[in-house]
Design a protein around this motif. Structure first.
Motif, PDB file in Angstrom:
ATOM      1  N   ILE A  97       1.196  -1.173  -0.284  1.00 23.61           N
ATOM      2  CA  ILE A  97       0.106  -0.081  -0.355  1.00 23.61           C
ATOM      3  C   ILE A  97       1.091   0.985   0.612  1.00 23.61           C
ATOM      4  O   ILE A  97       0.592   2.143   0.401  1.00 23.61           O
ATOM      5  CB  ILE A  97      -0.897   0.142   0.916  1.00 23.61           C
ATOM      6  N   ALA A  98       2.459   1.163  -0.862  1.00 30.43           N
ATOM      7  CA  ALA A  98       2.700   2.171  -0.678  1.00 30.43           C
ATOM      8  C   ALA A  98       3.336   3.350   0.252  1.00 30.43           C
ATOM      9  O   ALA A  98       3.209   4.407   0.143  1.00 30.43           O
ATOM     10  CB  ALA A  98       2.129   3.415  -2.181  1.00 30.43           C
ATOM     11  N   THR A  99       3.093   2.022   2.144  1.00 28.36           N
ATOM     12  CA  THR A  99       4.056   2.565   2.779  1.00 28.36           C
ATOM     13  C   THR A  99       2.585   3.802   3.248  1.00 28.36           C
ATOM     14  O   THR A  99       3.087   4.728   3.759  1.00 28.36           O
ATOM     15  CB  THR A  99       5.367   3.560   3.066  1.00 28.36           C
ATOM     16  N   ARG A 100       1.915   3.672   2.918  1.00 25.96           N
ATOM     17  CA  ARG A 100       0.383   5.112   4.072  1.00 25.96           C
ATOM     18  C   ARG A 100      -0.163   4.301   4.992  1.00 25.96           C
ATOM     19  O   ARG A 100      -0.767   4.927   5.179  1.00 25.96           O
ATOM     20  CB  ARG A 100      -0.693   4.491   2.949  1.00 25.96           C
ATOM     21  N   MET A 101       0.771   3.554   5.430  1.00 21.75           N
ATOM     22  CA  MET A 101      -0.247   3.299   7.264  1.00 21.75           C
ATOM     23  C   MET A 101       0.451   4.010   7.740  1.00 21.75           C
ATOM     24  O   MET A 101       1.381   4.276   7.926  1.00 21.75           O
ATOM     25  CB  MET A 101       0.348   1.601   7.224  1.00 21.75           C
ATOM     26  N   LYS A 102      -0.629   4.701   8.554  1.00 21.89           N
ATOM     27  CA  LYS A 102      -0.450   5.676   9.562  1.00 21.89           C
ATOM     28  C   LYS A 102       0.012   4.678  11.161  1.00 21.89           C
ATOM     29  O   LYS A 102      -0.187   3.796  11.602  1.00 21.89           O
ATOM     30  CB  LYS A 102      -1.461   6.309   9.727  1.00 21.89           C
ATOM     31  N   THR A 103       0.970   5.929  12.239  1.00 17.99           N
ATOM     32  CA  THR A 103       1.430   5.220  13.264  1.00 17.99           C
ATOM     33  C   THR A 103      -0.066   4.388  14.619  1.00 17.99           C
ATOM     34  O   THR A 103      -0.268   3.822  15.125  1.00 17.99           O
ATOM     35  CB  THR A 103       2.366   6.944  13.840  1.00 17.99           C
ATOM     36  N   GLU A 104      -1.103   5.839  14.210  1.00 19.18           N
ATOM     37  CA  GLU A 104      -2.454   5.474  15.027  1.00 19.18           C
ATOM     38  C   GLU A 104      -2.746   4.038  14.862  1.00 19.18           C
ATOM     39  O   GLU A 104      -3.732   3.584  15.310  1.00 19.18           O
ATOM     40  CB  GLU A 104      -3.599   6.444  14.381  1.00 19.18           C
ATOM     41  N   GLU A 105      -2.826   3.169  13.856  1.00 18.22           N
ATOM     42  CA  GLU A 105      -2.862   1.926  12.595  1.00 18.22           C
ATOM     43  C   GLU A 105      -2.005   1.362  13.540  1.00 18.22           C
ATOM     44  O   GLU A 105      -2.641  -0.039  14.221  1.00 18.22           O
ATOM     45  CB  GLU A 105      -2.947   1.868  11.709  1.00 18.22           C
ATOM     46  N   MET A 106      -0.836   1.530  13.846  1.00 21.04           N
ATOM     47  CA  MET A 106       0.217   0.421  14.288  1.00 21.04           C
ATOM     48  C   MET A 106       0.019   0.718  15.627  1.00 21.04           C
ATOM     49  O   MET A 106       0.204  -0.455  16.250  1.00 21.04           O
ATOM     50  CB  MET A 106       1.635   1.364  14.229  1.00 21.04           C
ATOM     51  N   ILE A 107      -0.579   1.814  17.132  1.00 26.08           N
ATOM     52  CA  ILE A 107      -0.119   1.113  18.096  1.00 26.08           C
ATOM     53  C   ILE A 107      -0.833   0.418  18.824  1.00 26.08           C
ATOM     54  O   ILE A 107      -0.365  -0.089  19.573  1.00 26.08           O
ATOM     55  CB  ILE A 107      -0.114   3.115  18.853  1.00 26.08           C
TER      56      ILE A 107
END
Length: 465
Positions: free
Chosen positions: A19-29
């Motif tokens: 996904i072209a590096t679009r994952m957000k930090t808030e989705e990881m935490i």
């Protein structure tokens, strides 16, 4: 037989590939503490294109992302990918910038730095390697794997010995195109295990469909660690899925020790995230399939999508097959460089120009000219004099380490952007991506001003009813 360790790539290469590096930090935490409980060898969380994407597309500070991940992940080593003297950019930087970047990466939470050079020119690894060792980080040097008349087992053994002699703590076979086939992996791993004493890790992509089989043969040959992605963010141009490999090795002498129940919790977190990006159109189902072109032309999945994009812009998508056939020819002309960032983009662009313009090397990007002048390092095979003349005329070709010709940059960089400096790391962000970082600094400043103004209004009871 021995326990196999796994590096999880979902927070870096998996979403970079899909996904072209679009994952957000808030989705990881929300999932970080669970990831920390799995028992992975390491989590790959930073480097590659994540830095650029944070600043350019997400309005996030990549340094803050790293600090937030480190705050939640207390037991598992954090890993990053570094392009040697290119750092996370697309050109060579001065040694003072490279050293400071490595220092700050480790200070902000990185344990393992995987350092590679697109040409396998070990001179371009020296500064990053030396600084990582000095800062007590783990140096993993990476072999950029490719196939050519000179890139054979003997070539890779010689390269691995050089890396071990330089002080590498481990070595990664970095198969960015997904072209390392199972029995080739068995032979290469076996020979490397005989030749060097440090651990060996294997990284590949599922693009050509052989990756899980490649891992099994490498495991039988003695590989120590493999890179996997949790299943919702695996396959296609990403890595082999984690859970099937864990299940396959359970009850054998290679048992990873990881629990499928805990991995399933991780998968359940990322499944709806994957689905959201698919609905937005950022995850194209095509990248999840098998593309045999990777085996025929040695073109990485990300490069294939980039070629399509360039041809669409030129109204020349009908020339796609011609361009694919031109890529190996350009690569041969340029000394068989491995197709990894930034060389994959450079070779692909040149192939597009050659086909669309109907004449080879009629137009040459400045990056290709710099490459032929030796500014990226030394290719495995010398570029012929006729190709040199065609691309750079009678310009001089350097044979020293390219960074030896770059004057220190850090002080000038700090002075250029000091009005926006909120942390020392900001100067490094600006050094790598000046216009992009400046836009982010302005966004951050505006956002901070709005928060301060809103708070002042609240204190003065000027807030709206």
């Amino acid at each position: 037989m021995k326990q196999i360790k796994i590096t999880e790539t979902v927070l870096r290469d998996a979403h970079q590939s899909l996904i072209a590096t679009r994952m957000k930090t808030e989705e990881m935490i929300p999932i970080l503490e669970t990831l920390d409980q799995v028992g992975y060898h390491s989590l790959e969380v930073w480097g590659g294109a994540t830095f650029d994407a944070c600043l350019r597309f997400l309005n996030e500070d990549p340094w803050e992302r790293l600090r937030l991940i480190r705050k939640s992940v207390k037991n598992t080593k954090l890993q990053m990918l570094l392009r040697g003297q290119n750092l996370l950019g697309y050109k060579h930087y001065a040694d003072d910038v490279v050293s400071e970047f490595v220092k700050k990466s480790i200070a902000n939470g990185i344990d393992i730095i995987r350092i590679f050079d697109a040409l396998n020119d070990v001179r371009n690894l020296e500064t990053a390697l030396r600084t990582t060792k000095k800062e007590k980080g783990h140096v993993q040097t990476a072999i950029s794997y490719t196939i050519s008349p000179v890139h054979n087992t003997e070539y890779y053994i010689k390269l691995a010995k050089q890396m071990e002699g330089m002080g590498a703590d481990s070595i990664c076979i970095k198969d960015m195109s997904g072209i390392l086939t199972p029995y080739s992996a068995f032979e290469l791993t076996s020979k490397l295990k005989e030749a060097i004493k440090i651990p060996i890790q294997l990284h590949t992509h599922y693009t050509s469909g052989v990756a899980s089989m490649t891992y099994l043969k490498a495991i039988e040959a003695g590989i120590d660690v493999v890179d996997c992605a949790i299943s919702p963010m695996a396959l296609g141009t990403s890595q082999p899925p984690t859970e099937p490999l864990v299940a396959t090795l359970q009850g054998t002498g290679y048992d990873t020790g990881l629990k499928l129940e805990v991995l399933n919790q991780v998968a359940e977190h990322f499944r709806p995230i994957r689905d959201r990006y698919m609905e937005k159109g950022l995850l194209d189902p095509k990248v999840l399939g098998v593309d045999v072109n990777a085996l025929i032309y040695q073109v990485p999945g990300g490069m294939l999508s980039n070629l399509v994009s360039q041809l669409k812009m030129q109204n020349a998508l009908d020339k796609y097959d011609e361009v694919l056939k031109e890529v190996p020819r350009v690569r041969e002309d340029l000394g068989y460089p491995p197709l990894v960032t930034p060389l994959s983009q450079m070779v692909g662009t040149q192939a597009v120009f050659n086909v669309v313009l109907g004449e080879r090397y009629k137009m040459v990007p400045k990056e290709i000219k710099a490459y032929v002048r030796g500014e990226y390092g030394k290719p495995a095979v010398a570029i012929s004099e006729s190709i040199q003349r065609k691309i750079i005329g009678n310009e001089e070709v350097i044979d020293c380490r390219p960074a030896d010709l770059i004057a220190p940059q850090l002080e000038d960089v700090r002075n250029e952007m000091k009005a926006y400096l909120e942390q020392e790391e900001d100067a490094l962000s600006y050094a790598l991506f000046p216009p992009v970082a400046m836009e982010f600094f302005k966004f951050r400043q505006a956002k901070k001003y709005k928060i301060d103004s809103d708070y002042a209004d609240f204190e003065n009871k000027n807030y709206p009813v």
